[in-house]
Design a protein around this motif. Structure first.
Motif, mmCIF file in Angstrom:
data_model
loop_
_atom_site.group_PDB
_atom_site.id
_atom_site.type_symbol
_atom_site.label_atom_id
_atom_site.label_comp_id
_atom_site.label_asym_id
_atom_site.label_seq_id
_atom_site.Cartn_x
_atom_site.Cartn_y
_atom_site.Cartn_z
ATOM 1 N N LYS A 176 0.813 -1.235 0.000
ATOM 2 C CA LYS A 176 0.000 0.000 0.000
ATOM 3 C C LYS A 176 0.842 1.278 0.000
ATOM 4 O O LYS A 176 0.704 2.145 0.884
ATOM 5 C CB LYS A 176 -0.969 -0.012 1.175
ATOM 6 N N THR A 180 -4.459 3.417 1.786
ATOM 7 C CA THR A 180 -5.518 2.417 1.766
ATOM 8 C C THR A 180 -6.203 2.360 0.407
ATOM 9 O O THR A 180 -6.560 3.391 -0.167
ATOM 10 C CB THR A 180 -6.565 2.747 2.842
ATOM 11 N N LEU A 181 -6.378 1.158 -0.106
ATOM 12 C CA LEU A 181 -7.089 0.992 -1.373
ATOM 13 C C LEU A 181 -8.546 1.393 -1.206
ATOM 14 O O LEU A 181 -9.183 1.067 -0.200
ATOM 15 C CB LEU A 181 -7.005 -0.458 -1.847
ATOM 16 N N GLU A 182 -9.076 2.089 -2.229
ATOM 17 C CA GLU A 182 -10.467 2.521 -2.192
ATOM 18 C C GLU A 182 -11.312 1.867 -3.278
ATOM 19 O O GLU A 182 -12.385 1.345 -2.997
ATOM 20 C CB GLU A 182 -10.543 4.043 -2.305
ATOM 21 N N ASN A 183 -10.828 1.895 -4.525
ATOM 22 C CA ASN A 183 -11.604 1.272 -5.594
ATOM 23 C C ASN A 183 -10.716 0.953 -6.781
ATOM 24 O O ASN A 183 -9.605 1.481 -6.915
ATOM 25 C CB ASN A 183 -12.783 2.163 -6.025
ATOM 26 N N THR A 224 -6.386 -5.885 -5.502
ATOM 27 C CA THR A 224 -6.823 -5.637 -4.129
ATOM 28 C C THR A 224 -6.190 -6.607 -3.140
ATOM 29 O O THR A 224 -6.114 -6.325 -1.946
ATOM 30 C CB THR A 224 -8.349 -5.761 -4.012
ATOM 31 N N GLU A 256 -18.058 -5.978 -4.804
ATOM 32 C CA GLU A 256 -17.799 -5.452 -3.468
ATOM 33 C C GLU A 256 -16.793 -6.363 -2.782
ATOM 34 O O GLU A 256 -16.945 -7.583 -2.776
ATOM 35 C CB GLU A 256 -19.090 -5.386 -2.656
ATOM 36 N N ASN A 259 -13.627 -4.480 3.585
ATOM 37 C CA ASN A 259 -13.059 -3.174 3.947
ATOM 38 C C ASN A 259 -13.605 -2.024 3.110
ATOM 39 O O ASN A 259 -12.966 -0.979 2.979
ATOM 40 C CB ASN A 259 -11.520 -3.194 3.837
ATOM 41 N N ILE A 261 -13.929 -1.741 -0.066
ATOM 42 C CA ILE A 261 -13.317 -1.571 -1.385
ATOM 43 C C ILE A 261 -14.297 -2.030 -2.464
ATOM 44 O O ILE A 261 -14.943 -3.064 -2.323
ATOM 45 C CB ILE A 261 -12.004 -2.371 -1.479
ATOM 46 N N THR A 262 -14.400 -1.272 -3.532
ATOM 47 C CA THR A 262 -15.286 -1.623 -4.642
ATOM 48 C C THR A 262 -14.486 -1.712 -5.926
ATOM 49 O O THR A 262 -13.385 -1.161 -6.048
ATOM 50 C CB THR A 262 -16.407 -0.584 -4.803
ATOM 51 N N VAL A 278 -6.111 1.740 -10.187
ATOM 52 C CA VAL A 278 -6.319 1.509 -8.762
ATOM 53 C C VAL A 278 -6.266 2.853 -8.042
ATOM 54 O O VAL A 278 -5.255 3.569 -8.112
ATOM 55 C CB VAL A 278 -5.249 0.560 -8.184
ATOM 56 N N CYS A 280 -6.394 4.986 -4.497
ATOM 57 C CA CYS A 280 -6.082 4.809 -3.087
ATOM 58 C C CYS A 280 -6.279 6.131 -2.353
ATOM 59 O O CYS A 280 -6.504 7.177 -2.962
ATOM 60 C CB CYS A 280 -4.633 4.334 -2.919
#
Length: 364
Positions: A176, A180-183, A224, A256, A259, A261-262, A278, A280
């Motif tokens: 990371k 933090t990964l978001e989508n 992810t 989905e 955490n 993440i989508t 990606v 973040c």
């Protein structure tokens, strides 16, 4: 609930997923070369796998399995294949008696993968199987069971997981560097024509979601480092006269993950598209193209460049898998990888048939 990263660590695959492609198991370089037979001599075997086997260090082309007798002299002349290493689909079980063949690579259309992968395993040969792994999760389970029962390796042909820039994306899911990964957003496809053959027939593994879907689906999972928990999907077909047996021309799907993440994906036979992005908390990164045979490259929000690797993806893939056999180590992309993607393909088809119904995904 175990996520994919935990699974990889528990099965010692984390190392394989974060090292550079060659040498895969640098600590041990066996002198022996394995012998491989290509089963199915269509375009991918002819134009990609066979030439790649001229570059491999730990595995070499020694046999063919084909239902087209007219191809035999061409392949023998080009690759010096012995008469005794040539089989047709009916004589495949006889390969059990051939010590020169260690691996059978299944390169047929998807609807035939299970049949011949099981036959190869029952002949006590290691199995490389092209993606998509099979038509259903049940077929994937049958392939895995046959390989386990015969104590042979099973590797699925996810060449991207062996590619250098893709391995960087896999590593970043764990480390990371951009927070933090978001989508995730990824799309893959090309415009297919009337000469698409089985790829136009849903009963044979055709339609964009079956044939191309595993690229963005697998990318969502390795980007992810997690397994999705649910999915919704819709289908479109702009040229209904071209596609048979419910094969969708375009599929949109949203996954989905744990955490919050989508992931948003599209796979298409209507136009050319090829990217993975990606997002973040502290930046983003992408590969574009992300699943081409060459030229995979990318960039990051802070100006880094992921330059294309001057390498043959298929040669790296097959050498990595050969070394896993020779050194008794796990393969990078085992059967469970193929099964998990096919579960998502099946869920996408079900969701699309039911107006975008949300499908909960089983955790394998």
């Amino acid at each position: 609930m175990k996520n994919r990263r935990t699974f990889l660590k528990n099965t010692t695959l984390a190392l394989a997923a974060t090292t550079l492609p060659l040498p895969y198991f640098a600590c041990s370089k066996p002198q022996k070369k394995l012998g491989i037979a290509l089963l199915g001599l269509g375009g991918y075997a002819t134009n990609n796998l066979a030439p790649a086997l001229m570059q491999t260090e730990y595995i070499e082309l020694r046999g063919i399995v084909t239902g087209s007798p007219e191809k035999i002299p061409v392949w023998q002349d080009k690759y010096d294949i012995k008469d005794e290493n040539i089989y047709n689909y009916d004589t495949l079980p006889e390969i059990a008696n051939n010590p020169e063949i260690d691996v059978v690579y299944i390169v047929t259309p998807t609807f035939l993968h299970k049949k011949y992968a099981v036959m190869a395993a029952n002949a006590v040969k290691h199995v490389f199987c092209e993606k998509p792994m099979a038509m259903t999760v049940e077929e994937c389970e049958e392939i895995i069971a046959a390989c386990d029962q015969n104590k042979v390796k099973l590797a699925i042909g996810y060449r991207m997981q062996h590619e250098e820039n893709t391995q960087t994306i896999i590593k970043w899911a764990d480390t990371k560097p951009y927070g933090t990964l978001e989508n995730v957003h990824t799309e893959a496809g090309f415009r297919i024509g009337s000469s698409g053959g089985w790829r136009l027939d849903g009963a044979k593994g055709g339609g964009a979601i079956y044939d191309m879907g595993v690229y963005p689906i697998n990318a969502m999972r390795y980007a992810t480092g997690l397994e999705p928990v649910s999915l919704t999907a819709t289908h479109e077909t702009e040229r209904p006269d071209l596609f048979l047996n419910g094969a969708p021309e375009i599929t949109y799907f949203d996954l989905e993950f744990p955490n919050g993440i989508t992931a948003k994906g599209r796979v298409t036979y209507a136009d050319n598209v090829n990217f993975l992005k990606v997002n973040c908390a502290d930046g983003n990164y992408e590969l574009s193209p992300f699943q081409s045979y060459n030229g995979v490259q990318g960039s990051t929000s802070d100006g880094k460049t992921l330059a294309p690797c001057n390498c043959n993806q298929q040669a790296i893939q097959m050498d990595d898998d050969a070394l896993s056999i020779l050194n008794g180590k796990p393969v990078i992309a085992p059967g469970i990888e193929g099964l998990r993607d096919i579960q998502i393909v099946e869920a996408a088809l079900e969701s699309g048939r039911n107006g975008g119904k949300k499908i909960e995904l089983k955790q394998y």
